[in-house]
Scaffold this active site. Structure first.
Site, PDB file in Angstrom:
ATOM      1  CG  HIS A  11      37.852  44.018  47.634  1.00  0.00           C
ATOM      2  ND1 HIS A  11      36.870  43.448  46.325  1.00  0.00           N
ATOM      3  CD2 HIS A  11      37.606  45.300  46.845  1.00  0.00           C
ATOM      4  CE1 HIS A  11      37.447  44.127  45.311  1.00  0.00           C
ATOM      5  NE2 HIS A  11      38.194  45.079  45.315  1.00  0.00           N
ATOM      6  CG  HIS A  13      43.090  46.737  46.122  1.00  0.00           C
ATOM      7  ND1 HIS A  13      43.598  45.726  45.052  1.00  0.00           N
ATOM      8  CD2 HIS A  13      42.083  46.196  45.786  1.00  0.00           C
ATOM      9  CE1 HIS A  13      43.018  45.201  44.344  1.00  0.00           C
ATOM     10  NE2 HIS A  13      41.412  46.284  44.982  1.00  0.00           N
ATOM     11  CD  GLU A 192      35.257  47.789  40.075  1.00  0.00           C
ATOM     12  OE1 GLU A 192      36.291  49.288  40.673  1.00  0.00           O
ATOM     13  OE2 GLU A 192      36.596  47.507  40.237  1.00  0.00           O
ATOM     14  CG  ASP A 271      41.838  50.817  46.362  1.00  0.00           C
ATOM     15  OD1 ASP A 271      42.971  49.876  45.998  1.00  0.00           O
ATOM     16  OD2 ASP A 271      41.007  50.105  45.129  1.00  0.00           O
TER      17      ASP A 271
END
Length: 322
Positions: A11, A13, A192, A271
């Site tokens: 996971h 981005h 989330e 991120d």
């Protein structure tokens, strides 16, 4: 330190993995003023909405095939130095279009970055094409059809990111059906910033094998039991969750509770430069804050590789590295 632990990530981005120094370089290249976006080594944002805006602004600075090759290569190289042997990255053709790049060139650039990193550092990578929830369902169908056409050998999954507070997975079910029918692995963001009902919504309408985040499932014991029984894997990002105030502190975080309940959990960075973290830092957080031993961290890597969207020969080769 956890540098000696082989790591795997499901996971992250790719645009959100661009460090500030690279974003500054891209801004200089294209003559864009980003003083409002970066303060020193940090991106400027103060809540989930402003984080999404900052993310989109940084993403808009990657505009060519070579820009994206450089981004993927630099990210994979950075985590290989931290012990990573595998990484999947979320990619968004919608962001590429906004930046003026064709989806084909976008994917080819990222695939080239993976090839370079594999050749130079031995790290394996794959691409998960995502639609964006705060765009519209028709756009998602277009993205799914692009993914289903397998535009690059490294494209092995389909998912959805964006603002989880908007709409329902039911709105995007057709897109996920297209991707699933093409044999792509299915994951999606849920649980989330929205609660356990978001996770149930995802399970009911798009039937993912993995959930991005999913941590707020802990608020519904029957849902936790369901996740454990069905083996749905959670892509957990502790540093991101605390940075975005999903949980105020790591003491509040349910990583350990979910794991103890039998839910399959993995460790991810989401991120990383936006949250002042890295994959290596996330493994260290899990060890230092949640008390996992080296062997337990290794088990978490194994869980990630077993859930990875790769062919079985590649999976066997990766598991052999453990």
């Amino acid at each position: 330190m956890t540098a000696h632990i082989p790591k795997a990530e499901l996971h992250c981005h790719i645009e959100g993995a661009a460090p500030t120094v690279l974003v500054r370089s891209q801004a200089d290249k294209y003559g864009v003023d980003i003083e409002h976006l970066i303060d020193g080594a940090r991106f400027v944002w103060n809540d989930f909405t402003s984080f999404l805006s900052a993310y989109d602004a940084a993403a808009a600075l990657f505009r060519t095939e070579e820009d994206y090759a450089l981004l993927a290569q630099s990210y994979l190289e950075s985590i290989a130095a931290q012990g990573a042997i595998y990484s999947e990255v979320f990619i968004s053709p919608d962001h590429a279009r906004i930046a003026g790049l064709s989806p084909e060139a976008y994917v080819n650039g990222l695939g080239e970055g993976i090839r370079r990193a594999r050749e130079q550092h031995g790290i394996e990578g794959r691409l998960i094409i995502t639609c964006v929830r705060h765009f519209d369902a028709d756009a998602a169908i277009d993205v799914a059809r692009f993914a289903a056409a397998r535009p690059h050998p490294m494209v092995t999954g389909f998912g959805m990111g964006g603002d989880e507070r908007i709409g329902s997975h039911a709105d995007f079910a057709r897109a996920f059906d297209i991707a699933r029918d093409a044999g792509l692995g299915i994951t999606t963001h849920a649980g989330e910033v929205a609660g356990p009902e978001s996770v149930r919504d995802a399970l009911d309408h798009v039937r993912p094998s993995r959930i991005g985040h999913g941590v707020r499932a802990i608020e519904d014991p029957s849902l936790v039991e369901h996740l454990a029984d069905t083996g749905v894997v959670l892509e957990i990002c502790p540093g991101s969750n605390v940075s975005l105030s999903v949980y105020e502190t790591f003491t509040d975080h349910p990583f350990t509770a979910l794991r103890d309940a039998g839910v399959k959990v993995t460790i991810n960075s989401d991120d990383p430069p936006f949250f002042d973290t890295s994959l290596g830092d996330e493994y260290a957080i899990v060890q230092n804050e949640f008390g996992l031993s080296d062997d337990e961290l290794l088990d978490t890597t194994r869980t990630a590789l077993e859930a990875a969207f790769v062919d079985e020969d590649t999976r066997a080769q990766l598991l052999a590295k453990l």
